[in-house]
Design an enzyme around this catalytic site. Structure first.
Site, PDB file in Angstrom:
ATOM      1  N   ASP A  44       0.858  -1.270   0.279  1.00 11.99           N
ATOM      2  CA  ASP A  44       0.153   0.222  -0.212  1.00 11.99           C
ATOM      3  C   ASP A  44       0.860   1.299   0.070  1.00 11.99           C
ATOM      4  OD1 ASP A  44       0.816  -0.337   2.705  1.00 11.99           O
ATOM      5  OD2 ASP A  44      -1.056   0.150   3.545  1.00 11.99           O
ATOM      6  N   SER A  45       2.158   1.000  -0.001  1.00 11.49           N
ATOM      7  CA  SER A  45       3.102   2.320  -0.280  1.00 11.49           C
ATOM      8  C   SER A  45       2.933   2.745  -1.420  1.00 11.49           C
ATOM      9  CB  SER A  45       4.517   1.857  -0.052  1.00 11.49           C
ATOM     10  OG  SER A  45       4.672   0.693  -0.859  1.00 11.49           O
ATOM     11  N   ASP A  83      -0.689  -6.429   0.273  1.00  9.12           N
ATOM     12  CA  ASP A  83      -1.252  -5.560   1.683  1.00  9.12           C
ATOM     13  C   ASP A  83      -2.776  -5.303   1.307  1.00  9.12           C
ATOM     14  OD1 ASP A  83       1.197  -4.899   2.838  1.00  9.12           O
ATOM     15  OD2 ASP A  83       1.392  -3.049   2.103  1.00  9.12           O
ATOM     16  N   LYS A 111      -1.101  -9.227   3.496  1.00  7.91           N
ATOM     17  CA  LYS A 111      -0.346  -8.864   4.678  1.00  7.91           C
ATOM     18  C   LYS A 111      -1.416  -8.096   5.421  1.00  7.91           C
ATOM     19  CE  LYS A 111       3.302  -6.215   4.307  1.00  7.91           C
ATOM     20  NZ  LYS A 111       3.026  -4.713   4.634  1.00  7.91           N
ATOM     21  N   GLU A 113      -1.571  -5.366   9.043  1.00 10.47           N
ATOM     22  CA  GLU A 113      -0.925  -4.478  10.062  1.00 10.47           C
ATOM     23  C   GLU A 113      -1.231  -4.832  11.295  1.00 10.47           C
ATOM     24  OE1 GLU A 113       0.042  -0.440   8.948  1.00 10.47           O
ATOM     25  OE2 GLU A 113       0.836  -0.988   6.941  1.00 10.47           O
ATOM     26  N   GLU A 180       8.931  -3.853  10.668  1.00  5.79           N
ATOM     27  CA  GLU A 180       9.456  -2.434  10.314  1.00  5.79           C
ATOM     28  C   GLU A 180      10.019  -1.474  11.278  1.00  5.79           C
ATOM     29  OE1 GLU A 180       6.793  -1.008   7.625  1.00  5.79           O
ATOM     30  OE2 GLU A 180       7.676   1.066   7.443  1.00  5.79           O
TER      31      GLU A 180
HETATM   32  N1  LIG Z   1       9.038   5.009  -0.360  1.00  4.10           N
HETATM   33  C1  LIG Z   1       8.615   4.434   0.627  1.00  4.10           C
HETATM   34  N2  LIG Z   1       9.346   3.572   1.375  1.00  4.10           N
HETATM   35  C2  LIG Z   1       9.050   3.207   2.397  1.00  4.10           C
HETATM   36  O1  LIG Z   1       9.680   2.281   3.036  1.00  4.10           O
HETATM   37  C3  LIG Z   1       7.627   3.127   2.845  1.00  4.10           C
HETATM   38  C4  LIG Z   1       6.743   3.967   2.226  1.00  4.10           C
HETATM   39  N3  LIG Z   1       7.207   4.647   0.970  1.00  4.10           N
HETATM   40  N4  LIG Z   1       5.544   4.214   2.490  1.00  4.10           N
HETATM   41  C5  LIG Z   1       4.987   3.498   3.594  1.00  4.10           C
HETATM   42  C6  LIG Z   1       5.978   3.288   4.449  1.00  4.10           C
HETATM   43  C7  LIG Z   1       6.339   4.497   5.380  1.00  4.10           C
HETATM   44  N5  LIG Z   1       7.756   4.134   5.815  1.00  4.10           N
HETATM   45  C8  LIG Z   1       8.742   4.885   6.280  1.00  4.10           C
HETATM   46  C9  LIG Z   1       8.704   6.091   6.270  1.00  4.10           C
HETATM   47  C10 LIG Z   1       9.646   7.063   6.997  1.00  4.10           C
HETATM   48  C11 LIG Z   1      10.417   6.371   7.647  1.00  4.10           C
HETATM   49  C12 LIG Z   1      11.453   7.149   8.342  1.00  4.10           C
HETATM   50  O2  LIG Z   1      11.820   8.494   8.080  1.00  4.10           O
HETATM   51  N6  LIG Z   1      12.069   6.834   9.778  1.00  4.10           N
HETATM   52  C13 LIG Z   1      13.076   7.573  10.266  1.00  4.10           C
HETATM   53  C14 LIG Z   1      13.157   7.061  11.837  1.00  4.10           C
HETATM   54  C15 LIG Z   1      13.159   8.058  12.736  1.00  4.10           C
HETATM   55  C16 LIG Z   1      13.325   7.407  14.345  1.00  4.10           C
HETATM   56  O3  LIG Z   1      12.319   7.200  14.764  1.00  4.10           O
HETATM   57  O4  LIG Z   1      14.383   7.242  14.767  1.00  4.10           O
HETATM   58  C17 LIG Z   1      14.497   7.212   9.827  1.00  4.10           C
HETATM   59  O5  LIG Z   1      15.696   7.890  10.052  1.00  4.10           O
HETATM   60  O6  LIG Z   1      14.631   6.299   8.978  1.00  4.10           O
HETATM   61  C18 LIG Z   1      10.349   5.161   8.118  1.00  4.10           C
HETATM   62  C19 LIG Z   1       9.370   4.234   7.418  1.00  4.10           C
HETATM   63  C20 LIG Z   1       8.093   2.846   5.068  1.00  4.10           C
HETATM   64  N7  LIG Z   1       7.074   2.852   4.212  1.00  4.10           N
HETATM   65  C1  LIG Z   2       7.275  -1.020   3.499  1.00  6.12           C
HETATM   66  C2  LIG Z   2       6.602  -2.199   3.180  1.00  6.12           C
HETATM   67  C3  LIG Z   2       6.838  -3.433   4.128  1.00  6.12           C
HETATM   68  C4  LIG Z   2       5.125  -2.204   3.073  1.00  6.12           C
HETATM   69  O1  LIG Z   2       4.329  -2.612   3.738  1.00  6.12           O
HETATM   70  C5  LIG Z   2       4.694  -1.591   1.701  1.00  6.12           C
HETATM   71  O2  LIG Z   2       5.522  -1.448   0.755  1.00  6.12           O
HETATM   72  O3  LIG Z   2       3.370  -1.016   1.643  1.00  6.12           O
HETATM   73 MG   LIG Z   3       2.343  -1.398   3.432  1.00  7.73          MG
END
Ligand SMILES: Nc1nc(=O)c2c([nH]1)NC[C@@H]1CN(c3ccc(C(=O)N[C@@H](CCC(=O)O)C(=O)O)cc3)CN21
Ligand SMILES: CC(C)C(=O)C(=O)O
Ligand SMILES: [Mg+2]
Length: 263
Positions: A44-45, A83, A111, A113, A180
């Protein structure tokens, strides 16, 4: 030979890592499945990378069915995981009807959540022939509760809860677990404890498998790049060779490195 749940379970038994990438259309499904990726995630990304939304919440069942059909038409033997979008599994009855639609569109598993509250739903789907992957840790459909895309399970009590919920989901029939954005130590504990393969994203190098959004590993995503992302197209000659590089690095245990994990 086509990849099945049994293939993935056998790989875990043999301590061989496998890889997963997202795809949302026939051409990318073909590229992913012909270059060694065992599992295609129709994530669903797609709401973010295809539709430009700022979360996955706007994605509908209609969107998911369309993209699963596209992926099915290009797939060459990978296992297609779809998803279930936001609110499509809010009740066990809704989950059964919606999961059936995704399976009829061409998915091999779904899948969801959440945590132990999903156990009844997982048991019902599983009993009716629909394999389930439970997604824990940073569950993006909870972004409004979490207040952002933040690492989960940093405190001991929360880490213990993620482990217990994963175990409960497996006991209810979940065939895979995806985690994740959790600390590397928790990713390791989950893979060691659970009898089913654990797929990680931002969960460190010790899970049984890895997943990335394909736009991220090709370096074409917009916005801030999460810590767990690596651009495999940089230094590769083609998309096909970037995918092969990802598969080989996951298999060898070279990706993810410590710098891609948390804590
Ligand atoms: N392009 C894309 N990639 C992804 O992996 C993804 C999506 N979209 N959309 C749905 C979710 C959203 N996701 C995400 C988006 C941002 C972070 C992020 O910026 N995380 C911080 C963590 C900060 C903290 O708590 O320390 C990082 O620094 O990675 C993580 C997962 C994973 N999924
Ligand atoms: C980030 C992955 C695990 C996902 O759930 C998605 O692509 O939607
Ligand atoms: Mg997803």
């Amino acid at each position: 030979m086509a990849t099945t749940i049994q293939t993935l379970h056998k790989l875990k038994t043999e301590r061989e890592k496998f890889s997963c990438l997202t795809a949302y259309d026939a051409t990318f499904a073909h590229a992913v499945s012909t270059n060694g990726v065992d599992v295609i995630l129709v994530g669903d990304s797609l709401g973010m990378v295809l539709q430009g939304e700022d979360s996955t919440l706007p994605v509908t069942m209609e969107d998911m069915i369309y993209h699963v059909q596209c992926v099915k038409n290009g797939n060459q033997g990978s296992l297609i995981m779809a998803d279930m979008p936001f609110m499509s599994y809010a009740t066990p009855e809704a989950a059964m009807a919606n999961a059936a639609e995704l399976m009829q569109a061409g998915a091999h598993m779904v899948k969801l959540e959440g945590g132990d509250w999903l156990c009844e739903t997982i048991a019902l789907l599983s009993e009716r022939g629909i394999p389930v992957c439970g997604h824990l840790g940073l569950t993006p459909q909870w972004v409004n509760k979490f207040g952002g895309y933040k690492v989960q399970g940093r405190e001991d009590a929360q880490a213990e809860q993620i482990l217990e919920h994963a175990q409960a989901m497996v006991e209810s029939g979940a065939d895979l677990i995806l985690v994740e954005c959790i600390p590397t130590a928790l990713g390791k504990k989950l893979a060691e404890t659970l009898p089913v393969p654990v797929i990680g994203i931002g969960a460190g190098p010790n899970t049984d498998a890895q997943v990335l959004v394909i736009h991220d590993m090709l370096g074409i995503s917009t916005g801030r790049r999460p810590r767990f992302v690596k651009d495999f197209l940089a230094g590769s000659e083609s998309i096909a060779s970037a995918i092969q590089k990802y598969v080989n690095e996951v298999k060898a245990g070279d990706f993810p490195g410590p710098e891609h994990g948390f804590e």
